[in-house]
Design a protein around this motif. Structure first.
Motif, PDB file in Angstrom:
ATOM      1  N   ALA A 153       0.831  -1.205   0.000  1.00  8.33           N
ATOM      2  CA  ALA A 153       0.000   0.000   0.000  1.00  8.33           C
ATOM      3  C   ALA A 153       0.865   1.255   0.000  1.00  8.33           C
ATOM      4  O   ALA A 153       0.573   2.220  -0.714  1.00  8.33           O
ATOM      5  CB  ALA A 153      -0.939  -0.003   1.204  1.00  8.33           C
ATOM      6  N   CYS A 154       1.947   1.240   0.763  1.00 13.38           N
ATOM      7  CA  CYS A 154       2.830   2.411   0.816  1.00 13.38           C
ATOM      8  C   CYS A 154       3.497   2.682  -0.533  1.00 13.38           C
ATOM      9  O   CYS A 154       3.636   3.840  -0.936  1.00 13.38           O
ATOM     10  CB  CYS A 154       3.876   2.239   1.905  1.00 13.38           C
ATOM     11  SG  CYS A 154       3.179   2.350   3.569  1.00 13.38           S
ATOM     12  N   ASN A 200       2.178   1.933  -3.397  1.00 14.59           N
ATOM     13  CA  ASN A 200       1.109   2.487  -4.231  1.00 14.59           C
ATOM     14  C   ASN A 200       0.826   3.943  -3.890  1.00 14.59           C
ATOM     15  O   ASN A 200       0.615   4.764  -4.784  1.00 14.59           O
ATOM     16  CB  ASN A 200      -0.162   1.651  -4.094  1.00 14.59           C
ATOM     17  CG  ASN A 200      -0.150   0.468  -5.015  1.00 14.59           C
ATOM     18  OD1 ASN A 200      -0.038   0.626  -6.223  1.00 14.59           O
ATOM     19  ND2 ASN A 200      -0.245  -0.713  -4.467  1.00 14.59           N
ATOM     20  N   ILE A 201       0.835   4.273  -2.616  1.00 14.96           N
ATOM     21  CA  ILE A 201       0.607   5.658  -2.210  1.00 14.96           C
ATOM     22  C   ILE A 201       1.741   6.551  -2.709  1.00 14.96           C
ATOM     23  O   ILE A 201       1.494   7.635  -3.245  1.00 14.96           O
ATOM     24  CB  ILE A 201       0.450   5.757  -0.677  1.00 14.96           C
ATOM     25  CG1 ILE A 201      -0.880   5.123  -0.264  1.00 14.96           C
ATOM     26  CG2 ILE A 201       0.541   7.204  -0.204  1.00 14.96           C
ATOM     27  CD1 ILE A 201      -1.042   4.943   1.227  1.00 14.96           C
ATOM     28  N   CYS A 251       1.253   7.108  -6.392  1.00 13.56           N
ATOM     29  CA  CYS A 251       0.161   8.062  -6.648  1.00 13.56           C
ATOM     30  C   CYS A 251       0.575   9.493  -6.366  1.00 13.56           C
ATOM     31  O   CYS A 251       0.361  10.389  -7.185  1.00 13.56           O
ATOM     32  CB  CYS A 251      -1.046   7.732  -5.778  1.00 13.56           C
ATOM     33  SG  CYS A 251      -1.964   6.303  -6.289  1.00 13.56           S
ATOM     34  N   VAL A 252       1.147   9.696  -5.215  1.00 19.29           N
ATOM     35  CA  VAL A 252       1.521  11.058  -4.814  1.00 19.29           C
ATOM     36  C   VAL A 252       2.551  11.636  -5.782  1.00 19.29           C
ATOM     37  O   VAL A 252       2.439  12.789  -6.214  1.00 19.29           O
ATOM     38  CB  VAL A 252       2.029  11.075  -3.356  1.00 19.29           C
ATOM     39  CG1 VAL A 252       2.645  12.418  -2.997  1.00 19.29           C
ATOM     40  CG2 VAL A 252       0.887  10.743  -2.405  1.00 19.29           C
ATOM     41  N   GLN A 261      -5.229   8.428 -11.163  1.00 13.87           N
ATOM     42  CA  GLN A 261      -4.361   8.483  -9.989  1.00 13.87           C
ATOM     43  C   GLN A 261      -5.144   8.821  -8.724  1.00 13.87           C
ATOM     44  O   GLN A 261      -4.882   8.263  -7.658  1.00 13.87           O
ATOM     45  CB  GLN A 261      -3.237   9.503 -10.196  1.00 13.87           C
ATOM     46  CG  GLN A 261      -2.259   9.125 -11.273  1.00 13.87           C
ATOM     47  CD  GLN A 261      -1.603   7.792 -10.989  1.00 13.87           C
ATOM     48  OE1 GLN A 261      -1.115   7.547  -9.893  1.00 13.87           O
ATOM     49  NE2 GLN A 261      -1.595   6.924 -11.972  1.00 13.87           N
ATOM     50  N   LEU A 312      -5.344   6.348  -5.514  1.00 13.03           N
ATOM     51  CA  LEU A 312      -4.978   6.788  -4.166  1.00 13.03           C
ATOM     52  C   LEU A 312      -6.143   6.596  -3.200  1.00 13.03           C
ATOM     53  O   LEU A 312      -5.965   6.068  -2.090  1.00 13.03           O
ATOM     54  CB  LEU A 312      -4.540   8.252  -4.190  1.00 13.03           C
ATOM     55  CG  LEU A 312      -4.128   8.875  -2.863  1.00 13.03           C
ATOM     56  CD1 LEU A 312      -2.972   8.118  -2.229  1.00 13.03           C
ATOM     57  CD2 LEU A 312      -3.761  10.338  -3.059  1.00 13.03           C
ATOM     58  N   THR A 320      -6.629   2.896  -2.419  1.00 18.59           N
ATOM     59  CA  THR A 320      -5.532   2.395  -1.593  1.00 18.59           C
ATOM     60  C   THR A 320      -5.713   2.828  -0.143  1.00 18.59           C
ATOM     61  O   THR A 320      -5.546   2.032   0.783  1.00 18.59           O
ATOM     62  CB  THR A 320      -4.174   2.888  -2.130  1.00 18.59           C
ATOM     63  OG1 THR A 320      -4.007   2.419  -3.471  1.00 18.59           O
ATOM     64  CG2 THR A 320      -3.024   2.383  -1.287  1.00 18.59           C
ATOM     65  N   LEU A 321      -6.083   4.086   0.057  1.00 18.61           N
ATOM     66  CA  LEU A 321      -6.296   4.583   1.422  1.00 18.61           C
ATOM     67  C   LEU A 321      -7.482   3.892   2.087  1.00 18.61           C
ATOM     68  O   LEU A 321      -7.411   3.522   3.262  1.00 18.61           O
ATOM     69  CB  LEU A 321      -6.484   6.097   1.406  1.00 18.61           C
ATOM     70  CG  LEU A 321      -5.244   6.902   1.021  1.00 18.61           C
ATOM     71  CD1 LEU A 321      -5.598   8.380   0.863  1.00 18.61           C
ATOM     72  CD2 LEU A 321      -4.134   6.723   2.037  1.00 18.61           C
TER      73      LEU A 321
END
Length: 79
Positions: A35-36, A38-39, A42-43, A61, A65, A68-69
């Motif tokens: 997840a991190c 992926n974050i 995205c960011v 995107q 995000l 994922t969150l």
């Protein structure tokens, strides 16, 4: 090469690394590190898009995000 391009490339690398590790069974999709990655992807991609905007990429995107969150929320995790 401009900074926002490098940041966008780093974000792409995060996605590819996360996907590769899952496919090689070195990482589970339920892992926080997945997840991190992926974050971070995205960011970094959203940052890059703030300089060279593309609506379709931005929407993609933003939803990536968001999901994922949401998936990281304690009530939504199975492992």
């Amino acid at each position: 090469m401009e900074l926002h391009v490098l940041v966008g490339l780093f974000g792409s690398a995060c996605y590819v690394i996360a996907y590769a590790l899952v496919q090689l069974r070195k990482l589970q999709m339920t892992a926080k590190s997945y997840a991190c990655l992926n974050i971070a992807g995205c960011v970094c991609s959203l940052y890059s898009l703030s300089f060279d905007f593309n609506l379709a990429a931005f929407v993609s995107q933003a939803f990536w995000l968001l999901f994922t969150l949401v998936g990281m929320c304690p009530g939504n995790r199975t492992a």
